[in-house]
Scaffold this active site. Structure first.
Site, PDB file in Angstrom:
ATOM      1  N   CYS A   5     -51.292  13.728  17.765  1.00 53.05           N
ATOM      2  CA  CYS A   5     -52.618  13.293  18.175  1.00 53.05           C
ATOM      3  C   CYS A   5     -53.720  14.177  17.619  1.00 53.05           C
ATOM      4  CB  CYS A   5     -52.719  13.327  19.694  1.00 53.05           C
ATOM      5  SG  CYS A   5     -51.355  12.529  20.512  1.00 53.05           S
ATOM      6  N   GLY A  32     -54.554   9.488  15.346  1.00 53.80           N
ATOM      7  CA  GLY A  32     -54.050   8.665  16.426  1.00 53.80           C
ATOM      8  C   GLY A  32     -54.886   7.423  16.612  1.00 53.80           C
ATOM      9  N   ASN A 106     -52.110  17.823  21.736  1.00 57.10           N
ATOM     10  CA  ASN A 106     -51.479  17.417  20.482  1.00 57.10           C
ATOM     11  C   ASN A 106     -50.204  18.229  20.325  1.00 57.10           C
ATOM     12  OD1 ASN A 106     -52.218  18.043  16.959  1.00 57.10           O
ATOM     13  ND2 ASN A 106     -50.787  16.609  17.853  1.00 57.10           N
ATOM     14  N   GLY A 107     -49.082  17.524  20.164  1.00 60.49           N
ATOM     15  CA  GLY A 107     -47.806  18.216  19.979  1.00 60.49           C
ATOM     16  C   GLY A 107     -46.736  17.593  20.847  1.00 60.49           C
ATOM     17  N   TYR A 253     -49.321  15.150   4.355  1.00 66.45           N
ATOM     18  CA  TYR A 253     -49.701  13.786   4.739  1.00 66.45           C
ATOM     19  C   TYR A 253     -50.728  13.700   5.856  1.00 66.45           C
ATOM     20  CZ  TYR A 253     -49.325   9.334   7.222  1.00 66.45           C
ATOM     21  OH  TYR A 253     -49.628   8.170   7.867  1.00 66.45           O
TER      22      TYR A 253
HETATM   23  P1  AMP Z   1     -41.390   4.683   3.947  1.00 64.20           P
HETATM   24  O1  AMP Z   1     -41.234   4.232   2.524  1.00 64.20           O
HETATM   25  O2  AMP Z   1     -41.171   3.513   4.897  1.00 64.20           O
HETATM   26  O3  AMP Z   1     -40.603   5.852   4.259  1.00 64.20           O
HETATM   27  O4  AMP Z   1     -42.920   5.082   4.156  1.00 64.20           O
HETATM   28  C1  AMP Z   1     -43.487   6.088   3.372  1.00 64.20           C
HETATM   29  C2  AMP Z   1     -44.965   6.108   3.629  1.00 64.20           C
HETATM   30  O5  AMP Z   1     -45.213   6.450   4.996  1.00 64.20           O
HETATM   31  C3  AMP Z   1     -45.688   7.136   2.761  1.00 64.20           C
HETATM   32  O6  AMP Z   1     -46.686   6.441   2.043  1.00 64.20           O
HETATM   33  C4  AMP Z   1     -46.322   8.103   3.748  1.00 64.20           C
HETATM   34  O7  AMP Z   1     -47.672   8.329   3.398  1.00 64.20           O
HETATM   35  C5  AMP Z   1     -46.257   7.407   5.081  1.00 64.20           C
HETATM   36  N1  AMP Z   1     -45.932   8.342   6.181  1.00 64.20           N
HETATM   37  C6  AMP Z   1     -45.201   9.452   6.163  1.00 64.20           C
HETATM   38  N2  AMP Z   1     -45.082  10.006   7.370  1.00 64.20           N
HETATM   39  C7  AMP Z   1     -45.771   9.234   8.215  1.00 64.20           C
HETATM   40  C8  AMP Z   1     -46.051   9.270   9.623  1.00 64.20           C
HETATM   41  N3  AMP Z   1     -45.563  10.243  10.416  1.00 64.20           N
HETATM   42  N4  AMP Z   1     -46.819   8.288  10.140  1.00 64.20           N
HETATM   43  C9  AMP Z   1     -47.283   7.302   9.356  1.00 64.20           C
HETATM   44  N5  AMP Z   1     -47.066   7.211   8.032  1.00 64.20           N
HETATM   45  C10 AMP Z   1     -46.310   8.156   7.457  1.00 64.20           C
END
Ligand code: AMP
Length: 466
Positions: A5, A32, A106-107, A253
């Site tokens: 969050c 979030g 957050n956590g 990310y």
């Molecule tokens: P996938 O191919 O389904 O593993 O999705 C990869 C994508 O998910 C990448 O473009 C990342 O930017 C994104 N991503 C990575 N970690 C997260 C996360 N915790 N929440 C949302 N998106 C994520």
């Protein structure tokens, strides 16, 4: 219950802080999108407004004006735990103490069940980690403790990740766990010699948007207390062994590119990741493109270091959020088409280097590669600016279980085949650490399986034990 969050706290003596808190929360919307909330202290009372939805949906002008308050905390919630659940929205409020208190977290705590059991609470007695912490704090306060003393007592027993802001009558506390897993920074409004207010927030762009200057990070284990008369600091929790453990995935990310984390701008770190990838995993190609948004800075870095032209091959619908959390694979694949569309004229007949920040389940990446091929790409070479993500996070980033993680299921060739690209390469951990600039000081459990704090389940295999 998982909570990855954004949190914020604003104190502006003599002026309403709710509008600033709103702006700061808006700047943390990416952390979030499930629910948003604020708690404001005014006239001896704490008022909480929270609901499911985006910050802009939850807070109409009228709600903000009604909130008022010179001390305000806010929260944006991101969770994959089942359907949207209003009761899990934050801040959490308890009536203990003169005006009660409100808490935004957050956590993830990793010993929630043990904490609850020690207090004689069943799982049905609390809604989330944060709700449990609030309940334990309330019990301490009812026994006569001040809120800071209650925080010291309860959080000393809490394991895992917590960056939290806590509001009580006339004071706002910003606390960080002893490892410093999740970010939390402190900013000042007005000049250093005559501050007009203070802001604590998960990321520095939340300070920028309200015109605050980044002063420093809240230190791991520290509690910063803000009142109308200024800021004081307390070492609330005993330091953890070893270096601080800010989440490396914040750099990869999660955080905004314009955020500064431990003095390093996230965008520059992402560019450097792309440069390293270009050196370590070169390929003959016509165009380098990033997967919007988080893959783009690394793609720029890759292009610059490789000399291959950079271009935009995907258009993102800017009104769509992060699709990753949709529950089933078909929905997630459809989510990709909703979110991204290929620019045919850029792509047709070209050999592409496609840079993204991570592969988690692989579902969206596979759909994306299929989309690029449909648009006529001659070759698709995928370059990922994080090492294989093979271990779940227990410290506040929502991740699937280990058996859903692509890197836990396949080796490199298997991942390439699953995704359907012509070549696949990941940045090495050493290069990633180098690019971030924090050789010793990050949590990279999701990449290594080495968890710096106890985790709630026993993992398979020899690594990841504690
Ligand atoms: P996938 O191919 O389904 O593993 O999705 C990869 C994508 O998910 C990448 O473009 C990342 O930017 C994104 N991503 C990575 N970690 C997260 C996360 N915790 N929440 C949302 N998106 C994520």
């Amino acid at each position: 219950m998982k909570e990855a969050c954004g949190v914020v706290g604003v104190v502006t003596p003599g002026r309403d802080a709710a509008w600033s808190c709103y702006d700061a929360l808006y700047a943390l919307q990416h952390r979030g999108q499930e629910s948003a909330g604020m708690a404001a202290y005014q006239d001896g009372r704490i008022t909480v407004t929270k609901d499911n939805g985006l910050v802009s949906h939850v807070f109409a002008d009228a709600a903000l004006s009604a909130l008022g308050g010179e001390l305000v905390i806010g929260h944006t919630r991101y969770s994959t735990s089942g359907s949207a659940n209003w009761t899990a929205a934050q801040p959490v409020y308890r009536s203990a103490g003169s005006a009660g208190f409100a808490l935004a977290h957050n956590g993830n705590l990793t010993n929630t069940a043990a904490l609850a059991a020690a207090a004689g609470l069943e799982t049905s007695h609390y809604l989330s980690d944060s709700d449990l912490v609030a309940e334990l704090l309330a019990r301490e306060i009812e026994r006569g403790a001040t809120l800071p003393a209650a925080l010291a007592e309860v959080l000393a027993r809490a394991e895992g990740a917590f960056s939290m802001v806590v509001l009580e009558a006339g004071a706002l506390h910003a606390v960080r766990d002893p490892h410093g897993f999740r970010p939390l920074c402190l900013g000042r409004l007005g000049p250093p010699e005559a501050p007009t207010g203070w802001v604590a927030a998960s990321e520095s762009p939340a300070l920028d948007v309200v015109g605050a200057t980044l002063v420093r990070e809240v230190e791991p284990g520290e509690m910063v207390t803000i009142t109308a008369s200024g800021v004081t600091t307390t070492r609330l929790l005993a330091p953890a062994a070893g270096p601080q453990r800010l989440c490396i995935f914040e750099f990869v990310y999660f955080a905004r590119p314009d955020a500064y984390l431990l003095g390093h701008q996230v965008h520059s770190a992402r560019r450097r990741m792309g440069e390293r990838l270009a050196h370590a995993a070169p390929v003959a190609a016509d165009l380098v493109m990033g997967v919007p948004d988080s893959g783009v800075p690394a793609a720029e870095g890759y292009a610059q270091a490789s000399g291959i032209p950079f271009g935009h091959g995907l258009v993102k619908n800017r009104y769509i959020g992060r699709t990753f959390i949709a529950p089933d694979p078909a929905q997630r694949a459809a989510g990709v088409r909703r979110k991204l569309n290929a620019l045919r004229e850029t792509i047709t007949g070209r050999r592409l280097v496609v840079v993204d920040d991570s592969i988690v389940r692989g579902t969206t990446t596979r759909a994306l590669v299929a989309m690029l091929r449909e648009a006529g790409a001659a070759e698709v070479h995928l370059r990922i600016s994080s090492p294989p993500f093979a271990w779940p996070c227990y410290y506040g980033i929502d991740t699937p279980t280990r058996d859903e993680l692509l890197a836990a299921r396949y080796d490199l060739a298997g991942m390439r085949d699953f995704i359907g690209c012509d070549s696949l390469a990941f940045i090495s951990l050493a290069d990633l650490r180098d690019a971030v600039g924090l050789a010793e000081g990050c949590c990279d459990a999701c990449l290594t399986g080495e968890y710096p704090a106890p985790i709630p389940v026993t993992l398979d295999g020899a690594r990841g034990r504690w």
